[in-house]
Design a protein around this motif. Structure first.
Motif, PDB file in Angstrom:
ATOM      1  N   ASN A 546       3.807   5.237   5.219  1.00  0.00           N
ATOM      2  CA  ASN A 546       4.663   4.057   5.061  1.00  0.00           C
ATOM      3  C   ASN A 546       3.913   2.788   5.458  1.00  0.00           C
ATOM      4  O   ASN A 546       4.502   1.785   5.832  1.00  0.00           O
ATOM      5  N   ARG A 547       2.592   2.808   5.329  1.00  0.00           N
ATOM      6  CA  ARG A 547       1.806   1.652   5.786  1.00  0.00           C
ATOM      7  C   ARG A 547       2.011   0.455   4.873  1.00  0.00           C
ATOM      8  O   ARG A 547       2.151  -0.674   5.326  1.00  0.00           O
ATOM      9  N   PHE A 548       1.978   0.686   3.571  1.00  0.00           N
ATOM     10  CA  PHE A 548       2.208  -0.388   2.607  1.00  0.00           C
ATOM     11  C   PHE A 548       3.417  -0.010   1.757  1.00  0.00           C
ATOM     12  O   PHE A 548       3.647   1.168   1.465  1.00  0.00           O
ATOM     13  N   GLY A 549       4.166  -1.067   1.332  1.00  0.00           N
ATOM     14  CA  GLY A 549       5.321  -0.771   0.518  1.00  0.00           C
ATOM     15  C   GLY A 549       6.058  -2.019   0.099  1.00  0.00           C
ATOM     16  O   GLY A 549       5.451  -3.070  -0.176  1.00  0.00           O
ATOM     17  N   LEU A 550       7.388  -1.924   0.060  1.00  0.00           N
ATOM     18  CA  LEU A 550       8.236  -2.996  -0.452  1.00  0.00           C
ATOM     19  C   LEU A 550       8.037  -4.280   0.345  1.00  0.00           C
ATOM     20  O   LEU A 550       8.033  -5.379  -0.237  1.00  0.00           O
ATOM     21  N   THR A 551       7.880  -4.170   1.633  1.00  0.00           N
ATOM     22  CA  THR A 551       7.695  -5.361   2.460  1.00  0.00           C
ATOM     23  C   THR A 551       6.439  -6.128   2.024  1.00  0.00           C
ATOM     24  O   THR A 551       6.457  -7.363   1.888  1.00  0.00           O
ATOM     25  N   ASN A 552       5.377  -5.398   1.801  1.00  0.00           N
ATOM     26  CA  ASN A 552       4.125  -6.059   1.384  1.00  0.00           C
ATOM     27  C   ASN A 552       4.253  -6.678  -0.003  1.00  0.00           C
ATOM     28  O   ASN A 552       3.673  -7.746  -0.275  1.00  0.00           O
ATOM     29  N   VAL A 553       5.045  -6.031  -0.893  1.00  0.00           N
ATOM     30  CA  VAL A 553       5.241  -6.589  -2.231  1.00  0.00           C
ATOM     31  C   VAL A 553       6.006  -7.889  -2.154  1.00  0.00           C
ATOM     32  O   VAL A 553       5.659  -8.888  -2.820  1.00  0.00           O
ATOM     33  N   LEU A 554       7.084  -7.922  -1.340  1.00  0.00           N
ATOM     34  CA  LEU A 554       7.904  -9.130  -1.232  1.00  0.00           C
ATOM     35  C   LEU A 554       7.143 -10.260  -0.542  1.00  0.00           C
ATOM     36  O   LEU A 554       7.387 -11.441  -0.816  1.00  0.00           O
ATOM     37  N   LEU A 555       6.221  -9.881   0.357  1.00  0.00           N
ATOM     38  CA  LEU A 555       5.412 -10.907   1.026  1.00  0.00           C
ATOM     39  C   LEU A 555       4.181 -11.308   0.204  1.00  0.00           C
ATOM     40  O   LEU A 555       3.352 -12.106   0.670  1.00  0.00           O
ATOM     41  N   ARG A 556       4.044 -10.729  -0.983  1.00  0.00           N
ATOM     42  CA  ARG A 556       2.948 -11.034  -1.903  1.00  0.00           C
ATOM     43  C   ARG A 556       1.598 -10.582  -1.343  1.00  0.00           C
ATOM     44  O   ARG A 556       0.542 -11.126  -1.695  1.00  0.00           O
ATOM     45  N   ASP A 557       1.637  -9.574  -0.489  1.00  0.00           N
ATOM     46  CA  ASP A 557       0.367  -9.088   0.061  1.00  0.00           C
ATOM     47  C   ASP A 557      -0.346  -8.183  -0.938  1.00  0.00           C
ATOM     48  O   ASP A 557      -1.588  -8.215  -1.056  1.00  0.00           O
ATOM     49  N   VAL A 558       0.393  -7.343  -1.630  1.00  0.00           N
ATOM     50  CA  VAL A 558      -0.163  -6.423  -2.613  1.00  0.00           C
ATOM     51  C   VAL A 558       0.722  -6.445  -3.848  1.00  0.00           C
ATOM     52  O   VAL A 558       1.930  -6.701  -3.762  1.00  0.00           O
ATOM     53  N   PRO A 559       0.193  -6.173  -5.026  1.00  0.00           N
ATOM     54  CA  PRO A 559       1.047  -6.059  -6.200  1.00  0.00           C
ATOM     55  C   PRO A 559       1.870  -4.789  -6.140  1.00  0.00           C
ATOM     56  O   PRO A 559       1.520  -3.829  -5.447  1.00  0.00           O
ATOM     57  N   VAL A 560       2.982  -4.774  -6.849  1.00  0.00           N
ATOM     58  CA  VAL A 560       3.896  -3.654  -6.804  1.00  0.00           C
ATOM     59  C   VAL A 560       3.258  -2.374  -7.317  1.00  0.00           C
ATOM     60  O   VAL A 560       3.563  -1.275  -6.867  1.00  0.00           O
ATOM     61  N   GLU A 561       2.342  -2.503  -8.300  1.00  0.00           N
ATOM     62  CA  GLU A 561       1.737  -1.305  -8.847  1.00  0.00           C
ATOM     63  C   GLU A 561       0.927  -0.560  -7.789  1.00  0.00           C
ATOM     64  O   GLU A 561       0.851   0.682  -7.802  1.00  0.00           O
ATOM     65  N   GLU A 562       0.308  -1.299  -6.857  1.00  0.00           N
ATOM     66  CA  GLU A 562      -0.486  -0.643  -5.828  1.00  0.00           C
ATOM     67  C   GLU A 562       0.403  -0.018  -4.741  1.00  0.00           C
ATOM     68  O   GLU A 562      -0.007   0.934  -4.077  1.00  0.00           O
ATOM     69  N   ALA A 563       1.577  -0.578  -4.562  1.00  0.00           N
ATOM     70  CA  ALA A 563       2.454  -0.049  -3.515  1.00  0.00           C
ATOM     71  C   ALA A 563       3.164   1.221  -3.965  1.00  0.00           C
ATOM     72  O   ALA A 563       3.563   2.064  -3.138  1.00  0.00           O
ATOM     73  N   ILE A 564       3.397   1.387  -5.280  1.00  0.00           N
ATOM     74  CA  ILE A 564       4.098   2.578  -5.782  1.00  0.00           C
ATOM     75  C   ILE A 564       3.158   3.769  -5.713  1.00  0.00           C
ATOM     76  O   ILE A 564       1.998   3.691  -6.109  1.00  0.00           O
ATOM     77  N   LYS A 565       3.730   4.904  -5.236  1.00  0.00           N
ATOM     78  CA  LYS A 565       2.928   6.106  -5.043  1.00  0.00           C
ATOM     79  C   LYS A 565       3.538   7.252  -5.831  1.00  0.00           C
ATOM     80  O   LYS A 565       4.760   7.363  -5.964  1.00  0.00           O
ATOM     81  N   ALA A 566       2.690   8.101  -6.312  1.00  0.00           N
ATOM     82  CA  ALA A 566       3.136   9.305  -7.003  1.00  0.00           C
ATOM     83  C   ALA A 566       3.527  10.362  -5.969  1.00  0.00           C
ATOM     84  O   ALA A 566       2.981  10.397  -4.864  1.00  0.00           O
ATOM     85  N   THR A 567       4.449  11.223  -6.360  1.00  0.00           N
ATOM     86  CA  THR A 567       4.910  12.283  -5.470  1.00  0.00           C
ATOM     87  C   THR A 567       4.579  13.630  -6.050  1.00  0.00           C
ATOM     88  O   THR A 567       4.097  13.743  -7.185  1.00  0.00           O
TER      89      THR A 567
END
Length: 697
Positions: A546-567
């Motif tokens: 849970n190191r990177f995720g929705l919070t980082n996307v909303l803060l513009r730290d990382v793009p959403v594609e990088e935050a989404i993970k496969a399961t």
């Protein structure tokens, strides 16, 4: 249709009451167990009580004597209420106080060598005895219950003995008082005879009269004098009889006069009035025992008794006055005859000579006094003999013996009563708790109280399907939920749904995961978003970072594609919440959420978003405002209905579309309403497993 729907919640079915009992059977059984345990322990701690009984045969007393009556009347009438009257006498204070005195119960029952108060001993004794009639007999059973078998037998025997002694004493007391009055009259009459004899002897000596053995010739005057003498003697006897009876009546008070009226006088009105009083007193005893002192019938009977007693007193007073008048008349008659006889005697003596006149008068007086004395003596001896004849109105038929078998406590009966009382108390407590419980208990509450459509029912203790497997019996609940959601939300490609709950711990995160799981199983491209920034759990379920995720996307730290993970689940991808910085609590901006949701909808068929609780936070409202529909998860029997209603009203005030509700964590074993639903799918999947194993074999 609307009217029927509105009226339906107000009608209760028998199954609704049974459902309350079934859902709280543990509480009912616990209360019943405690009551039974308490009753059993209490019964075992109680001292053993032993009972002993004695039987007595009772009969009515004969009437008291009337010493001046020409003929005794011993006629007795049957009294159907006689035995009831004796019941009251047996348990009266005089009888019980005498028993206490004879057995020294005040010392026996006192503690530490102290003397127990009489009123307390009387109360204990009265509570220990019961008196009843043996059916269709004149036998009375005296039953005594005490913690000592010997003491119970002694008390029963002593009550019978004291009652018999009191009946004998009461029967002889009045008769002896009447005989004492006759003895007083005999003493007076004996003195009068002695005085008359001394008078004759003196006259003989003074006049020097020799008495020979025969009577001379009598003339007409002497015959007349003899007739008058006979009339005078009869009048004198009648006067003495009236005088004696009047003395008896004068020595009696009103209470004694009422009790002995039936034996002193045989006036028909008095006899009838006494019989009426006895009948009413017996009826009063029965009614008073059934209804109490304040019942109108009891007051009416008491008023009748007072009225009849006053009437009887007036009648007896009139009879007493009449007897006084008769006595005066008899006395006047006697005195008149005495005067006439004296006059005739004077003339006769004067005609025969002054010498024999005093002697003849004295001789006549002596004969009169002797006649009266002999009559009284004969009556006195007759009544003494009658009194000495053995009379026993009470016969002791059975003597009480110690019974070593206790009659109480009855362990079986007390345990049985404890079971019924415990079950009743448990059921009552269950209904009371159910009345106080305002949480959601059924799908009907969601539909009728909150006006929400029910998307699905989830049983208790459901884990994430990634742990239970795709063939889990609980997976069907979520498939039904997914199907209902598709129909209600008109699901097309690129739909976003958020899962809400009014409070924490209602199973929202597990529900949204399992819903995404079954959707991915159906071949739909699904994205699971963990938007509960404060208490994320989805990464724990999937076992991911849970190191990177929705919070980082909303803060513009990382793009959403990088935050989404496969399961590890096909067709399911995951956007964790990410770590929330302390200085970025307001990261959920409506504009950013709207842009993100639109972007994700264009890439996935279904987007399921896990949100924080509604109450106390605004995050859920912001997210729900931007998605296509919202699903409200309500845990079975947890939060009050008013709290959930407030959460629904909050969403509706912001025009947020609620697709439906999910009733979660249902205890199917306690609630029959859901048991059959769960057991059906459980048996279904069990049969599939058995068939698969059979095929493999």
């Amino acid at each position: 249709m609307n009217n029927e729907a509105n009226q339906q919640p107000s009608s209760l079915h028998f199954l609704d009451y049974w459902r309350v009992i079934s859902s709280r059977k543990e509480l009912i059984l616990a209360v019943a167990f405690l009551v039974v345990l308490t009753g059993t322990v209490y019964t075992l701690l109680l001292p053993n009580i032993y009972a002993s009984s004695s039987r007595i045969l009772v009969s009515e007393d004969s009437p008291e004597i009337n010493p001046f009556a020409v003929q005794q009347n011993y006629m007795s009438t049957y009294n159907p209420y006689f035995l009831r009257t004796q019941f009251e006498i047996l348990t009266s204070k005089p009888i019980l106080n005498e028993v206490i005195y004879r057995l020294n119960l005040q010392s026996e029952w006192g503690k530490n060598n102290e003397i127990l108060k009489r009123d307390i001993a009387l109360k204990i004794l009265k509570n220990s005895i019961s008196v009843f009639q043996q059916r269709d007999t004149s036998l009375i059973v005296i039953n005594v219950k005490r913690d000592n078998p010997d003491e119970a037998a002694d008390i029963a025997n002593e009550i019978a003995q004291v009652y018999r002694d009191s009946r004998l004493e009461l029967a002889s007391k009045s008769a002896r008082e009447a005989i004492d009055k006759i003895e007083e009259s005999l003493t007076e009459q004996r003195q009068r005879v002695a005085n008359a004899e001394e008078n004759i002897q003196k006259i003989r000596e003074d006049l020097n009269i020799a008495v020979v053995g025969g009577e001379g010739q009598f003339d007409v005057g002497e015959v007349r004098m003899q007739q008058l003498e006979g009339d005078r003697l009869f009048a004198q006897r009648e006067m003495v009889e009236k005088e004696g009876l009047l003395r008896i009546l004068e020595d009696l008070n009103d209470k004694d006069l009422l009790e002995r009226a039936s034996y002193i006088t045989f006036d028909q009105f008095v006899m009838n009035t006494i019989q009426q009083i006895q009948d009413i007193e017996v009826n009063l005893s029965s009614v008073q025992a059934d209804y109490g002192d304040n019942h109108p019938e009891v007051k009416r009977l008491k008023s009748q008794i007072v009225t009849l007693e006053e009437t009887l007193k007036k009648r007896l007073s009139a009879l007493r006055n009449g007897l006084d008048t008769e006595y005066i008349i008899a006395k006047n008659n006697f005195e008149s005859l005495d005067k006439v006889l004296a006059s005739v005697r004077t003339d006769t003596i004067e005609s025969q000579g002054a010498k024999f006149r005093p002697y003849r008068n004295a001789l006549a007086d002596l004969e009169t006094e002797r006649f009266i004395y002999n009559q009284l003596m004969s009556k006195h001896r007759q009544e003494i003999i009658t009194l000495q004849v053995p009379q026993n109105p009470v016969d002791i038929i059975d003597v009480a013996e110690p019974n070593m078998q206790p009659v109480s406590p009855n362990l079986f009966l007390n345990v049985l009563l404890s079971i019924f009382v415990g079950l009743g108390a448990g059921v009552g407590l269950a209904y009371f708790i159910e009345y106080l419980d305002t949480s959601v208990k059924s799908a009907d509450d969601l539909e009728n109280q909150l006006k929400l459509k029910v998307l699905g029912l989830v049983p208790q203790k459901v884990r994430p399907l990634i742990e239970e497997g795709p063939d889990s019996e609980n997976a069907e609940s979520y498939r039904v939920m997914k199907t209902n959601l598709s129909f209600i939300a008109n699901e097309n490609e690129g739909m976003a749904h958020c899962v809400l709950s009014s409070g924490a711990g209602e199973g929202k995160s597990t529900t949204v995961f399992n819903l995404a799981y079954v959707a991915a199983q159906q071949g739909v491209k699904v994205l699971l978003v963990d938007a509960d920034l404060r208490r994320p759990v989805q990464h724990t379920i999937l076992g991911m970072s849970n190191r990177f995720g929705l919070t980082n996307v909303l803060l513009r730290d990382v793009p959403v594609e990088e935050a989404i993970k496969a399961t590890s689940i096909p067709n399911l991808q995951f956007l964790p919440s990410g770590r929330l910085p302390r200085a970025s609590l307001g990261v959920l901006d409506p504009r950013k959420i709207r842009e993100l949701v639109q972007s994700l909808k264009s890439k996935y068929d279904l987007v399921f978003i896990d949100t924080p609780p509604i109450v106390g936070m605004s995050d859920a409202n912001i997210i729900a405002k931007e998605v296509d529909s919202s699903i409200l998860v309500v845990q079975y029997r947890k939060y009050p209905l008013n709290m959930i209603r407030k959460a629904v009203e909050t969403l509706q005030a912001q025009s947020i579309d609620i697709a439906g509700a999910v009733l979660n964590n249902i205890n199917v074993m306690r609630d029959d309403y859901y048991y059959y639903y769960q057991s059906y799918y459980s048996d279904y999947y069990q049969r599939d497993d058995d068939d698969a194993e059979a095929d493999l074999i």
